[in-house]
Design an enzyme around this catalytic site. Structure first.
Site, PDB file in Angstrom:
ATOM      1  N   ASP A 197       8.064   7.140  -2.217  1.00  0.00           N
ATOM      2  CA  ASP A 197       9.241   7.369  -3.060  1.00  0.00           C
ATOM      3  C   ASP A 197       8.838   7.739  -4.480  1.00  0.00           C
ATOM      4  OD1 ASP A 197      10.870   6.700  -0.908  1.00  0.00           O
ATOM      5  OD2 ASP A 197      10.874   4.576  -1.441  1.00  0.00           O
ATOM      6  N   GLY A 242       5.722  -4.887  -5.021  1.00  0.00           N
ATOM      7  CA  GLY A 242       7.143  -4.563  -5.024  1.00  0.00           C
ATOM      8  C   GLY A 242       7.395  -3.083  -4.851  1.00  0.00           C
ATOM      9  N   GLY A 263      15.083   0.151  -1.238  1.00  0.00           N
ATOM     10  CA  GLY A 263      15.824   1.231  -0.587  1.00  0.00           C
ATOM     11  C   GLY A 263      15.233   2.545  -1.056  1.00  0.00           C
ATOM     12  N   GLY A 266      -4.414  12.783   0.552  1.00  0.00           N
ATOM     13  CA  GLY A 266      -3.702  13.542  -0.460  1.00  0.00           C
ATOM     14  C   GLY A 266      -2.415  14.157   0.037  1.00  0.00           C
ATOM     15  N   ASN A 272       5.942  12.767   5.490  1.00  0.00           N
ATOM     16  CA  ASN A 272       4.573  12.373   5.801  1.00  0.00           C
ATOM     17  C   ASN A 272       4.157  12.923   7.165  1.00  0.00           C
ATOM     18  OD1 ASN A 272       5.532  10.598   7.821  1.00  0.00           O
ATOM     19  ND2 ASN A 272       5.565   8.852   6.417  1.00  0.00           N
ATOM     20  N   GLU A 277      18.611   7.031   5.340  1.00  0.00           N
ATOM     21  CA  GLU A 277      18.990   5.620   5.411  1.00  0.00           C
ATOM     22  C   GLU A 277      20.477   5.384   5.186  1.00  0.00           C
ATOM     23  OE1 GLU A 277      14.906   3.229   4.265  1.00  0.00           O
ATOM     24  OE2 GLU A 277      16.288   3.674   2.627  1.00  0.00           O
ATOM     25  N   THR A 319       4.464  -0.041  -0.549  1.00  0.00           N
ATOM     26  CA  THR A 319       5.878   0.092  -0.173  1.00  0.00           C
ATOM     27  C   THR A 319       6.567   1.299  -0.797  1.00  0.00           C
ATOM     28  OG1 THR A 319       6.026  -2.314   0.064  1.00  0.00           O
ATOM     29  CG2 THR A 319       8.086  -1.102  -0.049  1.00  0.00           C
TER      30      THR A 319
END
Length: 296
Positions: free
Chosen positions: A245, A280, A38, A218, A180, A137, A241
């Site tokens: 974050d 992960g 998450g 970058g 992004n 989210e 992934t």
């Protein structure tokens, strides 16, 4: 000053595949894993591992106790996480291909059960000068932004995943965007290169700081300290992934710890590079000593 991340908590089901599944195709996975994830959880852990105390607000079902325990074990304050007895925890189905890239399907679950009343209960503990970090989210983000702005909180938005809900938010209340290239294009309705995107973002949100992440190219900052570019650190990607974050958490931590933008971008880029070298989401996020103790 306190830092609140009002964000998602997911259980990630990750499948290693040779390529992303196509329409009508049945594809065998040679490995599967279950991870904590998450965007909210990942960013809280990144902030804490980077050395910033953070409160996490959100919701899980009874199947999500492992997520709450992970946050606690990581040193995140979890007093504002609600456990719903009759709603499943949010989850994600992640395909991770042989190049280390991923595609993700997210089921909101308890993340979409956040109410205005819950938001009020949480926000009453925070005030002017405190920081609020949001992604896209959980439910009731427009209301959370409105109430936090009234309180004088500094609001940071990572508008991911990008969808129509973003445009229900009063984006003029956002003090800092971390996004992004695809998210930037959606916000300004353009399909141009990063220079044009950055210019249009600054024109549309003149009072906000903008941090635009560009993957292998970058990242670039635009705001009070001018325009500052940061190259990506080259590293073999295993799983991307939690790259964004990790970058978000470490950049914000750097700024909160008094770093200038240039140093904060560099540290965030280093941390993100370490994260993509591991499998992960939350498990891949490095601790502060790994980043400040040496090169990538």
């Amino acid at each position: 000053m306190k830092v609140l991340n009002f964000g998602s908590l997911n259980i990630d089901y990750t499948y290693h595949v040779s390529h992303f599944v196509q329409k009508g195709e049945t594809l065998l996975s040679d490995m599967s894993y279950v991870y904590s994830g998450g965007k909210g959880l990942n960013q809280s852990i990144a902030l804490k591992r980077a050395g910033v105390d953070v409160f996490h607000a959100g919701a899980v079902g009874t199947d999500g106790n492992l997520l709450v325990e992970l946050l606690k074990d990581s040193g995140v304050d979890t007093r504002f996480i609600k456990i719903f007895p009759n709603i499943r925890t949010g989850n994600a189905i992640i395909q991770n291909d042989s190049q280390g890239d991923n595609c993700i399907i997210v089921y909101g679950g308890a993340n979409q059960a956040i109410t205005k009343e819950m938001a009020d209960e949480v926000l009453q503990e925070f005030g002017a000068g405190d920081f609020l970090i949001l992604q896209n989210e959980i439910s009731e983000i427009p209301y959370i932004v409105e109430q936090a702005h009234k309180k004088g909180m500094t609001i940071v938005l990572n508008p991911s995943p990008i969808n129509e809900n973003i445009f229900r938010i009063n984006l003029d209340f956002i003090d800092c965007f971390i996004l992004n290239e695809g998210e930037a294009k959606a916000l300004v309705s353009l399909k141009e290169n990063e220079e044009v995107l950055l210019e249009q973002l600054r024109k549309k949100f003149p009072c906000a700081e903008i941090i635009l992440t560009l993957g292998e190219k970058g990242s670039v900052y635009a705001g009070k300290e001018g325009v500052i570019k940061q190259e990506a650190y080259k590293i073999h990607a295993v799983d991307t992934t939690a790259a964004g974050d990790t970058f978000t958490g470490y950049f914000l931590a750097g700024r909160l710890q008094g770093m200038d933008v240039k140093d904060a971008l560099d540290i965030a880029s280093r941390a993100s590079a370490v994260a993509v070298s591991r499998k992960g989401a939350a498990p891949s996020i490095p601790v502060r000593e790994e980043i400040f103790g040496g090169g990538v």
